[in-house]
Scaffold this motif. Structure first.
Motif, PDB file in Angstrom:
ATOM      1  N   ARG A 172      45.066  34.372  45.200  1.00  0.00           N
ATOM      2  CA  ARG A 172      45.234  33.957  43.612  1.00  0.00           C
ATOM      3  C   ARG A 172      44.359  33.056  43.045  1.00  0.00           C
ATOM      4  O   ARG A 172      43.312  33.165  42.320  1.00  0.00           O
ATOM      5  CB  ARG A 172      46.490  33.695  43.298  1.00  0.00           C
ATOM      6  N   TRP A 173      44.437  31.989  44.434  1.00  0.00           N
ATOM      7  CA  TRP A 173      43.185  30.748  44.128  1.00  0.00           C
ATOM      8  C   TRP A 173      41.846  31.684  43.903  1.00  0.00           C
ATOM      9  O   TRP A 173      40.881  30.831  43.370  1.00  0.00           O
ATOM     10  CB  TRP A 173      43.725  29.979  44.491  1.00  0.00           C
ATOM     11  N   MET A 174      41.526  32.370  44.839  1.00  0.00           N
ATOM     12  CA  MET A 174      40.550  32.789  45.380  1.00  0.00           C
ATOM     13  C   MET A 174      39.301  33.706  43.723  1.00  0.00           C
ATOM     14  O   MET A 174      38.568  33.643  43.403  1.00  0.00           O
ATOM     15  CB  MET A 174      39.984  33.242  46.431  1.00  0.00           C
ATOM     16  N   ASP A 175      41.082  34.316  43.491  1.00  0.00           N
ATOM     17  CA  ASP A 175      40.310  34.489  41.949  1.00  0.00           C
ATOM     18  C   ASP A 175      40.020  34.010  41.020  1.00  0.00           C
ATOM     19  O   ASP A 175      39.221  34.237  40.089  1.00  0.00           O
ATOM     20  CB  ASP A 175      41.885  36.525  41.965  1.00  0.00           C
ATOM     21  N   ALA A 176      41.023  32.964  41.339  1.00  0.00           N
ATOM     22  CA  ALA A 176      40.913  32.003  40.004  1.00  0.00           C
ATOM     23  C   ALA A 176      39.028  31.200  40.246  1.00  0.00           C
ATOM     24  O   ALA A 176      38.226  30.110  39.427  1.00  0.00           O
ATOM     25  CB  ALA A 176      41.772  30.927  39.919  1.00  0.00           C
ATOM     26  N   ALA A 177      38.534  30.984  41.174  1.00  0.00           N
ATOM     27  CA  ALA A 177      37.358  30.332  41.772  1.00  0.00           C
ATOM     28  C   ALA A 177      36.795  31.508  41.021  1.00  0.00           C
ATOM     29  O   ALA A 177      35.678  30.823  40.980  1.00  0.00           O
ATOM     30  CB  ALA A 177      37.607  29.536  43.099  1.00  0.00           C
ATOM     31  N   SER A 178      36.718  32.767  41.361  1.00  0.00           N
ATOM     32  CA  SER A 178      35.527  33.647  40.794  1.00  0.00           C
ATOM     33  C   SER A 178      35.186  33.238  39.468  1.00  0.00           C
ATOM     34  O   SER A 178      34.336  33.595  39.127  1.00  0.00           O
ATOM     35  CB  SER A 178      36.134  34.418  41.163  1.00  0.00           C
ATOM     36  N   LEU A 179      36.161  33.390  38.363  1.00  0.00           N
ATOM     37  CA  LEU A 179      35.954  33.605  37.430  1.00  0.00           C
ATOM     38  C   LEU A 179      36.381  31.862  36.922  1.00  0.00           C
ATOM     39  O   LEU A 179      34.704  31.986  36.027  1.00  0.00           O
ATOM     40  CB  LEU A 179      37.529  33.360  36.569  1.00  0.00           C
TER      41      LEU A 179
END
Length: 139
Positions: A29-36
């Motif tokens: 979840r945090w890596m997905d947020a970091a991608s955005l």
């Protein structure tokens, strides 16, 4: 080579399992947020705006590989450095390094694609060539 951005997360009690260790899906979840955050910090407009102006829905995840090295618990602050390792015609490989201070705790490798809705079936998404202007902003 692409730019590198940083996304910071304050780990909360609710992010952890009963043993007080971060529940592993939270790293995704945090890596997905970091991608955005990567794209927005590089100057790319939010996906909603890109969908409205150019039809680009976003960059869904096609493949993920995560390596866990150390545990994390609530009350700690982690930072996620993100960069694009490789740009291909229709996909790109994004690397996330999750750090607690100077300690690497987790590393993620993601394959993602820019997508638009299929003209014949708007419920389907189709990968498009990586937009050159977005690639330039992120390099």
């Amino acid at each position: 080579m692409s730019r590198t951005t940083v996304h910071t997360v304050d780990v909360q009690f609710g992010d952890c399992d009963p043993a007080g260790i971060v529940f592993f899906p939270n790293f995704s979840r945090w890596m997905d947020a970091a991608s955005l955050a990567f794209f927005m910090q590089c100057g790319v407009p939010p996906w909603r705006e890109l969908e409205r102006t150019r039809g680009i829905v976003g960059t869904p995840l096609l493949e993920i590989n995560t390596k866990f090295l150390k545990s994390v618990t609530y009350g700690e602050t982690i930072s996620i450095t993100t960069h694009v390792e490789e740009w291909r015609e229709k996909v790109f490989i994004q690397i996330h390094r999750v750090m607690r201070g100077n300690d690497l705790v987790c590393e993620g490798r993601e394959v993602r694609a820019f997508v638009k809705r299929d003209a014949d079936n708007p419920d389907r998404l189709r990968a498009i060539p990586v937009p050159e202007d977005i690639k330039a902003l992120c390099s």
